[in-house]
Write a protein that holds these residues in place. Structure first.
Motif, short mmCIF file in Angstrom:
data_model
loop_
_atom_site.label_atom_id
_atom_site.label_comp_id
_atom_site.label_asym_id
_atom_site.label_seq_id
_atom_site.Cartn_x
_atom_site.Cartn_y
_atom_site.Cartn_z
N LEU A 1 0.81 -1.21 0.00
CA LEU A 1 0.00 0.00 0.00
C LEU A 1 0.85 1.26 0.00
N GLY A 2 2.07 1.14 0.49
CA GLY A 2 2.93 2.31 0.51
C GLY A 2 4.19 2.06 1.29
N LEU A 3 5.01 3.09 1.39
CA LEU A 3 6.27 2.99 2.10
C LEU A 3 6.63 4.37 2.65
N ARG A 4 7.54 4.35 3.60
CA ARG A 4 7.95 5.61 4.23
C ARG A 4 9.40 5.56 4.62
N LYS A 5 10.07 6.70 4.47
CA LYS A 5 11.36 6.92 5.10
C LYS A 5 11.27 8.29 5.74
N GLY B 1 10.67 11.74 6.62
CA GLY B 1 10.35 12.93 5.87
C GLY B 1 9.51 12.73 4.63
N VAL B 2 9.39 11.48 4.15
CA VAL B 2 8.69 11.24 2.89
C VAL B 2 7.84 9.98 2.98
N THR B 3 6.60 10.07 2.45
CA THR B 3 5.70 8.92 2.39
C THR B 3 5.22 8.72 0.96
N SER C 1 -0.61 1.20 -10.61
CA SER C 1 -0.97 1.91 -9.39
C SER C 1 -0.69 3.40 -9.54
N ALA C 2 -1.58 4.22 -8.99
CA ALA C 2 -1.31 5.65 -8.89
C ALA C 2 -0.34 5.87 -7.73
N VAL C 3 0.63 6.75 -7.93
CA VAL C 3 1.67 7.02 -6.94
C VAL C 3 1.54 8.45 -6.44
N THR C 4 1.52 8.61 -5.11
CA THR C 4 1.53 9.94 -4.51
C THR C 4 2.69 10.02 -3.53
N VAL C 5 3.56 10.99 -3.74
CA VAL C 5 4.70 11.20 -2.86
C VAL C 5 4.45 12.47 -2.06
N ALA C 6 4.48 12.37 -0.73
CA ALA C 6 4.16 13.51 0.13
C ALA C 6 5.17 13.65 1.25
N SER C 7 5.37 14.88 1.70
CA SER C 7 6.24 15.15 2.84
C SER C 7 5.45 14.96 4.13
N ASP C 8 6.14 15.01 5.26
CA ASP C 8 5.48 14.79 6.55
C ASP C 8 4.41 15.82 6.86
N ASP C 9 4.52 17.01 6.29
CA ASP C 9 3.52 18.03 6.55
C ASP C 9 2.32 17.93 5.60
N GLY C 10 2.29 16.86 4.79
CA GLY C 10 1.16 16.64 3.90
C GLY C 10 1.30 17.25 2.52
N GLN C 11 2.40 17.95 2.27
CA GLN C 11 2.59 18.58 0.97
C GLN C 11 2.94 17.52 -0.08
N VAL C 12 2.18 17.50 -1.17
CA VAL C 12 2.41 16.53 -2.23
C VAL C 12 3.61 16.97 -3.06
#
Length: 228
Positions: A106-110, A112-114, A140-151
């Motif tokens: 469903l997704g991944l995180r490191k 600062g980035v999700t 799959s659609a991919v969305t990369v976002a920062s921790d503050d929710g900014q895409v």
């Protein structure tokens, strides 16, 4: 270490593993079998399972990457299993739905980035579907976002898997009967996903060779898939 930059799918947005300084802790110590066989599934993800890996072109004694099954959690509103890889200053967590019908990322995180994937990326097939020549694919659609929710980026991932062979292989962790799988991917998010990779999978053990070229060196559980 030519394979290290591809360890992280976000290599174009954040530092790759290969750029991180090696850790100097005791992570190189071999893991020991502590989890009962009956507790490990076909696609191992039970809380507490641990695997160690090193790049296939590295020598004995190099500090490993450590993969740990963290257990159940919530990601984008869904119940998932989390696994985390650490080592050499790097950290990355994957969120998967695991069952008899296969494994779905469903997704991944490191830090600062999700990255969120919709629909989930199918990494492995149903348990009873394995055979040489098996193919599965998806988008799959991919969305990369920062921790503050900014895409930071949006795009599409296309993937295709094919089971090429089943054979015996030997790594520092032992001898295993593996399914050899080729994975092909393409995306329009700046080429975040490597184009073609090979992995080795053993039921009740996990990945003996990861798509990024890491080889299994140890694990803290024993199963019929191979000796610890």
């Amino acid at each position: 270490m030519k394979n290290l930059p591809s360890l992280l799918l976000l290599a174009a947005l954040v530092p790759a593993l290969g750029a991180c300084a090696p850790r100097t802790d005791s992570a190189a110590a071999p893991v020991r079998a502590t989890v009962p066989v009956s507790s490990v599934g076909f696609y191992p993800q039970q809380t507490g399972l641990t695997w160690t890996y090193v790049p296939e072109d590295e020598t004995v004694g190099d500090l490993p990457y450590v993969l740990r099954a963290l257990g159940p959690t919530i990601f984008t509103g869904e119940s998932v299993s989390a696994t985390q890889m650490t080592g050499r200053g790097a950290e990355q967590t994957w969120y998967r739905r695991v069952g008899a019908d296969g494994v779905f990322l469903l997704g991944l995180r490191k830090p600062g980035v999700t990255v969120a994937l919709n629909p989930a990326w199918q990494e492995y097939p149903a348990e009873n579907a394995w055979k040489v020549g098996l193919v599965w694919q998806g988008r799959s659609a991919v969305t990369v976002a920062s921790d503050d929710g900014q895409v930071k980026a949006r795009g599409t991932l296309n993937y295709r898997y094919e089971v090429q062979d089943r054979r015996q292989v030997t790594t520092r962790a032992g001898t295993f009967s593996v399914w050899v799988v080729t994975r092909q991917m393409s995306d329009d998010v700046g080429g975040l996903f490597p184009a073609t990779q090979q992995l080795w999978f053993t039921p009740f053990v996990g990945e003996v060779r990861t798509p990024e070229g890491l080889l299994l060196t140890g694990r803290n559980f024993a199963t019929k898939g191979g000796t610890p």
